[in-house]
Motif scaffolding. Structure first.
Motif, short mmCIF file in Angstrom:
data_model
loop_
_atom_site.label_atom_id
_atom_site.label_comp_id
_atom_site.label_asym_id
_atom_site.label_seq_id
_atom_site.Cartn_x
_atom_site.Cartn_y
_atom_site.Cartn_z
N TRP A 408 -2.91 6.27 3.14
CA TRP A 408 -3.47 4.81 2.55
C TRP A 408 -4.64 5.15 2.38
O TRP A 408 -5.45 4.70 1.43
N VAL A 480 7.01 -3.37 -1.26
CA VAL A 480 5.78 -4.12 -0.59
C VAL A 480 4.77 -3.07 -0.30
O VAL A 480 3.42 -3.17 -0.49
N SER A 481 5.21 -1.90 0.64
CA SER A 481 4.40 -1.05 1.01
C SER A 481 3.78 -0.19 -0.28
O SER A 481 2.40 0.39 0.00
N PHE A 483 3.26 -1.39 -3.35
CA PHE A 483 2.47 -2.36 -3.85
C PHE A 483 0.99 -2.00 -3.01
O PHE A 483 0.04 -1.92 -4.00
N PHE A 484 0.97 -2.26 -2.01
CA PHE A 484 -0.12 -2.31 -1.26
C PHE A 484 -0.76 -0.92 -1.34
O PHE A 484 -2.26 -0.83 -1.33
N TYR A 487 -2.37 -0.86 -4.61
CA TYR A 487 -3.89 -1.74 -5.16
C TYR A 487 -4.57 -1.90 -3.84
O TYR A 487 -5.35 -2.85 -4.27
N ILE A 488 -4.57 -1.21 -2.89
CA ILE A 488 -5.29 -1.52 -1.83
C ILE A 488 -7.06 -1.02 -2.29
O ILE A 488 -7.81 -1.86 -1.86
N ILE A 491 -8.13 -3.89 -4.29
CA ILE A 491 -8.36 -5.10 -3.16
C ILE A 491 -9.64 -4.99 -2.64
O ILE A 491 -10.34 -5.95 -2.24
#
Length: 534
Positions: A408, A480-481, A483-484, A487-488, A491
């Motif tokens: 991540w 969902v995972s 996506f984040f 785009y983390i 954000i």
């Protein structure tokens, strides 16, 4: 710059308070003497054109090229991958010429956040600078972790943690050496990659011409399985999806070329060295990437299952796959050794670039002032220390639970480069408006790029488009995972920008008040400005 009349520039009160700078007139061609220049004087202008070239190459040509090019071929086919890499190359050129125009006029370490702060918006400079610093710091952790995985190719029983620790110590200490020594070391490490790529190009031409077990290949694999491939969905849309996926991958692969802007503050006679380095670096990287992708498409079919391997060592490299198909068995060990030098070169560049960006932010008041402190050799000692400490996150990758968190963190780095590209183009547009508002013609600049500001708008538009669409696969098969993970970084960028804006309430920079004086390079004061090794 020619005989021009200097306008009476008036820095804003905020700038005067923060930097405490003064302006000393030295004639039509020379504006020096501010506090920023004094601090820049503590840096050692020891980097020549060849140093700048190889610093950029070291940050660009790494595992993403040696391993990632296989993924590009698998997703989009030989024609799709080649078109994507050429297209992103045109974007890179727009960014590089915009950077060259600003960096020759105001050469400063960690240029991106400074240009955004002075020509557009201090909050944008804050967000760009911190995200770019974090991307290089976490990439340092990736490089250290990758070194251990690559060495396991020869001996799987050795723990990667040993090499993470050893190389962390080595490259932290290297970045405390005088910058001229750093530049030489980076040059030799990067040279090994360049020699390998040139050797592969010669090897590939021979293989395509019939020297190998498969005979003459030519454009055989362009016909079967075909020039384009479907990715995730079927039909023409699937082929476009594959192309766009590689477009995003190529934008990440090219990142690092902009490191010349980070090193401009330590370049010898930047009016001469920076434009030369930008041109040679761009064409060198563009030719290497595009020619290699073209030749790989001739040697390896895009449906070869080994292209999707995630081993992280030489066995996943399309160069090795091509050699194995041709019957050359010795190449995997050679490629693995080159991969090791590639990640070590990248690790060296990661600490250097991250520390200079952090120093630049400290000089602009966007980070604690102590991070701008340099020693007698011109090394930002605290910025190097803080950047290096983040490299210890590489140990997260040793445990299954830490791998997710580590990945991540690394997802932030790819889009962080895109935000830097976009801010560079936007900063140039602001810089251009400031020149017009303050009555300074472009003809007085040390370097003026062609087709400006249209190239800057071109780079900005496509950079923003790619940044917002780079996680599109999460929408095709909703996750969902994913996506984040995609785009983390955007954000985080928005949080940094808006948070700084709300706290300090600083407006956008008025072009008439933009600071185009502080840090300008005075060619008459250049010492040892010979262009060695060009």
């Amino acid at each position: 710059m020619g005989a021009t009349k200097e306008k009476a520039f008036s820095p804003s009160p905020a700038d005067s308070t923060d930097a405490g700078f003064r302006i000393e007139k030295k004639g039509a061609d020379n504006v020096v003497g501010d506090a920023d220049s004094a601090r820049q004087g503590e840096l050692q202008r020891s980097l020549s054109v060849r140093h700048l070239n190889f610093i950029a190459i070291g940050g660009t040509v790494g595992t993403g090229f040696f391993l990632g090019s296989g993924t590009a071929l698998e997703r989009s086919g030989p024609a799709g991958a080649l078109i994507a890499y050429v297209f992103i190359g045109t974007m890179l050129w727009s960014i590089m010429v915009s950077l060259a125009e600003m960096a020759t006029f105001i050469p400063t370490a960690g240029a991106f956040s400074k240009y955004a702060t002075r020509f557009l918006d201090p909050s944008l400079g804050f967000a760009v600078g911190w995200l770019y610093w974090f991307s290089w710091a976490t990439t340092y952790a990736l490089s250290l972790s990758a070194s251990g995985i690559i060495i396991q190719y020869w001996n799987a029983s050795i723990s990667p943690g040993i090499f993470i620790a050893v190389f962390w110590v080595v490259f932290t200490l290297v970045n405390y050496l005088p910058v001229g020594i750093y530049g030489e070391l980076e040059m030799w490490l990067s040279s090994l990659k360049v020699v390998t790529i040139v050797g592969f190009i010669i090897f590939a031409i021979c293989m395509a011409s019939g020297v190998g077990d498969e005979g003459v290949l030519g454009f055989k694999y362009w016909h079967n399985p075909g020039p384009f491939r479907e990715y995730m969905v079927e039909g023409s849309i699937g082929k476009f999806v594959g192309f766009w996926a590689v477009l995003i991958q190529a934008s990440v692969a090219y990142q690092g070329a902009e490191l010349i802007g980070v090193a401009a503050g330590e370049a010898r006679d930047p009016r001469k060295t920076v434009p030369k380095a930008i041109k040679t670096t761009f064409w060198g990287i563009m030719i290497v990437f595009c020619v290699s992708i073209f030749l790989l498409g001739m040697l390896v079919p895009s449906d070869d299952e080994r292209l999707s391997s995630a081993s992280g060592n030489a066995s996943a490299s399309p160069l090795v796959i091509a050699a194995n198909r041709a019957g050359v068995k010795v190449l995997p060990d050679i490629i693995n050794a080159v991969l090791l030098t590639a990640v070590l070169s990248a690790a060296n560049a990661n600490v250097y670039s991250g520390s200079r960006v952090m120093m630049a932010m400290a000089e602009e008041g966007l980070a604690p002032r102590i991070l701008a402190k340099t020693n007698k050799q011109g090394i930002p000692i605290w910025a190097v220390a803080v950047t290096s400490l983040v490299g210890l996150l590489g140990f997260l990758n040793l445990s299954s639970g830490g791998t997710t968190a580590f990945n991540w963190l690394l997802n932030i780095s790819g889009v962080a480069g895109l935000t830097t590209w976009g801010s560079t183009c936007a900063s140039y547009i602001g810089f251009r408006r400031a020149l017009i508002a303050q009555g300074m013609p472009r003809s007085d600049l040390p370097y003026a790029g062609a087709w400006q500001p249209f190239m800057a708008w071109y780079g900005l538009g496509f950079t923003v488009l790619i940044a917002f669409t780079q996680g599109f696969t999460a929408f095709i098969k909703w996750s969902v995972s994913d996506f984040f993970a995609a785009y983390i970084s955007l954000i985080l960028f928005a949080i940094l920008w808006i948070g700084h804006k709300l706290k300090y309430r600083q407006g956008f920079v008025n072009p008439a008040d933009a600071d185009i004086v502080r840090g300008r390079y005075d060619s008459n004061d250049a010492r040892d400005s010979t262009d060695e090794g060009v």
